[in-house]
Design an enzyme around this catalytic site. Structure first.
Site, PDB file in Angstrom:
ATOM      1  CG  HIS A   1      42.039  31.499  51.383  1.00 43.81           C
ATOM      2  ND1 HIS A   1      43.331  31.013  51.509  1.00 43.81           N
ATOM      3  CD2 HIS A   1      42.147  32.850  51.546  1.00 43.81           C
ATOM      4  CE1 HIS A   1      44.166  32.025  51.741  1.00 43.81           C
ATOM      5  NE2 HIS A   1      43.473  33.145  51.765  1.00 43.81           N
TER       6      HIS A   1
ATOM      7  CG  HIS B   1      43.549  42.254  49.588  1.00 40.95           C
ATOM      8  ND1 HIS B   1      43.901  41.056  50.202  1.00 40.95           N
ATOM      9  CD2 HIS B   1      43.724  43.210  50.531  1.00 40.95           C
ATOM     10  CE1 HIS B   1      44.261  41.293  51.446  1.00 40.95           C
ATOM     11  NE2 HIS B   1      44.155  42.596  51.683  1.00 40.95           N
TER      12      HIS B   1
ATOM     13  CB  CYS C   1      39.186  37.225  47.597  1.00 41.56           C
ATOM     14  SG  CYS C   1      40.530  36.072  47.968  1.00 41.56           S
ATOM     15  N   GLY C   2      41.486  38.618  45.323  1.00 47.46           N
ATOM     16  CA  GLY C   2      42.120  38.443  44.020  1.00 47.46           C
ATOM     17  C   GLY C   2      42.451  37.008  43.668  1.00 47.46           C
ATOM     18  CB  THR C   3      44.456  34.329  45.277  1.00 53.63           C
ATOM     19  OG1 THR C   3      44.002  34.509  46.624  1.00 53.63           O
ATOM     20  CG2 THR C   3      45.802  35.028  45.115  1.00 53.63           C
TER      21      THR C   3
ATOM     22  CB  CYS D   1      48.000  38.328  48.951  1.00 54.71           C
ATOM     23  SG  CYS D   1      46.630  39.249  49.694  1.00 54.71           S
TER      24      CYS D   1
END
Length: 333
Positions: free
Chosen positions: A223, A92, A253-255, A90
């Site tokens: 997602h 964030h 969203c980082g990923t 994750c």
């Protein structure tokens, strides 16, 4: 009996919640964080449900535990928990966890302004800047990201024919770009994203198999990343990421940003070293970059970095007692 008191530091990363759980850690078996994640899901998922779902959390809640490193040169390990499950990675959550932990002295870096973190998805290195006891920004160097499927056509009831890509950035993302039956997130409201996202996810997972080639426990397209025109002039692109049962990521969203960069790189639309400013549904931004290229089981992949910020909003002690009929949380779908 399943009960306990969990101390927490609450805050957000660019708008999306992060709850760093600082006590009540279960003793997890395994030599890697991937193995420890499996143990947590098998025996301790009640902790995730109790702390993420209502009445102690909400549909967007996301959190983490810090554990000792599982590698000789690591500074710490992170286990991610949120309403959608116990995630491999994750972005964030990493930015928030690092920020809160450093500001509260919970991690002691071996090298100043650098961390080596062990996550269920693999090693994630971090740079950060800390001034007067506050972390100004965190830059994470994520696990390799790659485009898994391209131009997959699905028929969505009430919407029509959609062409989607599936990309991995720590989780598998279904990426939907503007097309005939989807005008873009700037033309849709949140209710439309929440309505069609679980349908799209279900259809894709029925049609395709998404399994990480190096870790079979990382599986399933979890997602949905919808794209569209950004609100801010300096943004490269905008997105709305759907996760869980009815959550839209308030951060970029980082990923998801990692997965998006991998998709754009595979299509020749983003180059190594090129800055990619990714905008969230509320207008907040992460700065991404392709740091290099690599391979994942002979599949072309990128080495993505993500820079963002987090803020603490409070601390709490949360009690879970199994004589409470709602001890392990609930959702109103």
């Amino acid at each position: 009996m399943r009960k306990g008191t969990f101390s927490c530091i609450d805050g957000h990363t660019c708008g999306n919640p992060v709850r760093l759980i600082t006590s009540g850690h279960p003793n997890l078996r395994g030599d890697s964080m991937s193995e420890k994640r499996q143990h947590f899901m098998a025996e301790y998922d009640w902790i995730r449900q109790a702390l993420m779902f209502e009445p102690r959390g909400h549909d967007m809640m996301s959190g983490s535990f810090i554990y000792p490193p599982t590698t000789p040169d690591g500074d710490a390990s992170i286990l991610f928990v949120e309403t959608s499950g116990c995630l491999p990675m994750c972005g964030h959550g990493t930015i928030g966890t690092v920020t809160f932990a450093l500001e509260h002295g919970l991690i002691q870096p071996k090298q100043q302004e650098q961390l080596k973190l062990d996550t269920p998805a693999g090693r994630v290195d971090v740079n950060y800047r800390m001034v007067n006891g506050k972390v100004e920004w965190v830059k994470l160097f994520n696990v390799p990201a790659f485009l898994a499927y391209q131009n997959i056509e699905i028929e969505v009831p009430e919407l029509g024919l959609l062409s989607v890509d599936i990309s991995y950035g720590g989780n598998f993302y279904i990426i939907v770009e503007p097309q005939e039956c989807f005008p873009g997130i700037d033309k849709w409201n949140a209710s439309e994203i929440l309505k069609f996202s679980p349908i799209v996810r279900q259809i894709v997972n029925q049609q395709l198999t998404c399994i990480h080639p190096l870790d079979a426990t990382v599986k399933g397209a979890s997602h949905v990343l919808w794209t569209g025109q950004p609100k801010q002039q300096n943004s490269s692109a905008a997105n709305a990421v759907f996760y869980g049962d009815k959550a839209i990521d308030r951060s970029p969203c980082g990923t998801g940003t990692s997965a998006r960069m991998a998709q754009l790189f595979a299509k020749g639309q983003l180059q190594v070293g090129q800055e990619f400013v990714h905008e969230s549904y509320i207008g907040s931004q992460f700065v991404g970059c392709i740091e290099g290229v690599t391979e994942v089981a002979t599949k072309a992949a990128i080495l993505p970095s993500i820079r963002g910020w987090s803020k603490v909003t409070g601390t709490s002690n949360i009690t879970v007692d199994d004589d409470d009929p709602y001890a392990f949380g609930f959702q109103v779908i």
